[in-house]
Design an enzyme around this catalytic site. Structure first.
Site, PDB file in Angstrom:
ATOM      1  CB  SER A 109      -0.957   0.519   0.888  1.00  0.00           C
ATOM      2  OG  SER A 109      -2.266  -1.005   0.887  1.00  0.00           O
ATOM      3  CE  LYS A 112      -4.708   1.260  -0.668  1.00  0.00           C
ATOM      4  NZ  LYS A 112      -4.642   0.151   0.051  1.00  0.00           N
ATOM      5  CB  SER A 166      -4.366   1.385   4.425  1.00  0.00           C
ATOM      6  OG  SER A 166      -3.396   1.279   3.364  1.00  0.00           O
TER       7      SER A 166
END
Length: 337
Positions: A109, A112, A166
């Site tokens: 993640s 992101k 997230s």
């Protein structure tokens, strides 16, 4: 005859002094060499020339280059859990330490951060969007912000949902909505919109100087061809730190928002370094992002500011949850020495 003897004595005295001085210099040099050989973990180092500068050695420049305390690379190598590590001083624009930082790895993640950067290249925080079926494009087991179709909210809200809990649903919502903006086609198929967005992610990576990065999705869910390096992730993190909107959001421990369509949500930041009252709270921390998959391991892009200096630590691939937190805290401490 007396004058001749005096001249000879003077000449011999001069030669003796030169010989003694040479012996002293040789003794000092030999001593330094013995210290270097017998004490490989010495805490102070001579500054190398520009041609042989060690990227893992930290220095300060204030008009002239000086030395400052640091730990030897071998020591930090052995005392970090994560296989891929970078420590960076933002003010000095200097990598202080790195380990396997140019080797390909999975970002999870941390992806992101790039999703947020591309989103703000084509939209403004106050732009309004109504979500559709794209929120269901996530893979099983994804982290979520629990967004639903029909929700009307701002890009700022989407970025909060992306960066704090997230949310993979927020990542796909951003990719589809921004992909349609890029193509100026409000009805563009959601899969086509994601493809457009991912192409912009890769173009942005090249723009930032990333050399070994390829994004296949906006959320970082594992795909074999979706990869980066710790050094490339540092370039992305630097851009995120310099973006005021992203910087503000990622420094927020939690937020409660009310959407334009009436729903409300509370999101908590997944970064333990900036959360109060836990074992990993770090003074001065203000971001960046966590990431974790079975293949990527435990990842963290961390940053903190102390006494006017900002350091960024990238740790990727730790096997244990505590590894990334301990690595980030230790590296940041080293950066602020």
């Amino acid at each position: 005859m007396a004058k001749t003897i005096f001249q000879k004595k003077k000449r011999y005295n001069k030669q003796a002094l030169i010989l003694i001085a040479a012996c002293v210099v040789a003794t000092v040099l030999v001593g330094w060499m013995l210290v270097a050989v017998l004490s490989p973990e010495v805490d102070f180092f001579l500054i190398p020339t520009s041609e042989e500068a060690d990227p893992n050695q930290s220095t300060q420049t204030t008009g002239t280059t000086t030395t400052r305390p640091t730990l030897p690379k071998e020591f930090v190598d052995k005392n970090t859990y994560s296989p891929h590590v970078v420590l960076y001083d933002l003010k000095a624009d200097q990598v202080l330490y790195q380990k396997a930082a140019e080797k390909k790895c999975y970002p999870a993640s941390l992806t992101k951060l790039m999703t947020a950067l591309v989103a703000l290249d084509y939209t403004k925080p106050e732009d309004v969007f109504t979500l559709g079926s794209e929120v269901s494009m996530i893979s099983p087991g994804s982290s979520r912000a629990w967004l639903s179709a029909g929700t009307k909210l701002t890009m700022e809200n989407l970025l909060q949902a992306l960066l704090l809990p997230s949310g993979n649903d927020a990542a796909y919502a951003i990719a589809v909505q921004v992909g349609r903006v890029i193509e100026n086609k409000p009805d563009l198929d959601r899969y086509a919109a994601v493809s457009v967005f991912c192409k912009k992610m890769n173009a942005k990576a090249k723009e930032l100087g990333c050399k070994k990065t390829k994004f296949l999705n906006p959320d970082g869910y594992h795909e074999e061809g979706h990869y980066t390096t710790a050094l490339d992730m540092l370039s992305i993190a630097k851009a995120a730190v310099n973006n005021p909107t992203i910087k503000t959001i990622m420094a927020t421990p939690e937020v409660t928002v009310k959407f334009l369509s009436g729903q409300s949500a509370t999101w908590h930041n997944s970064n333990k370094l900036l959360l109060p009252d836990n074992a990993y709270t770090y003074e001065g921390a203000f971001g960046l992002k966590t990431g974790s998959t079975d293949e990527a391991g435990k990842c963290l892009a961390a940053c903190a500011t102390r006494n006017g200096r900002t350091c960024i630590a990238i740790v990727m691939g730790a096997e244990e949850e505590n590894g990334r937190w301990d690595d980030a805290r230790g590296l940041l401490d080293l950066g602020f020495q």
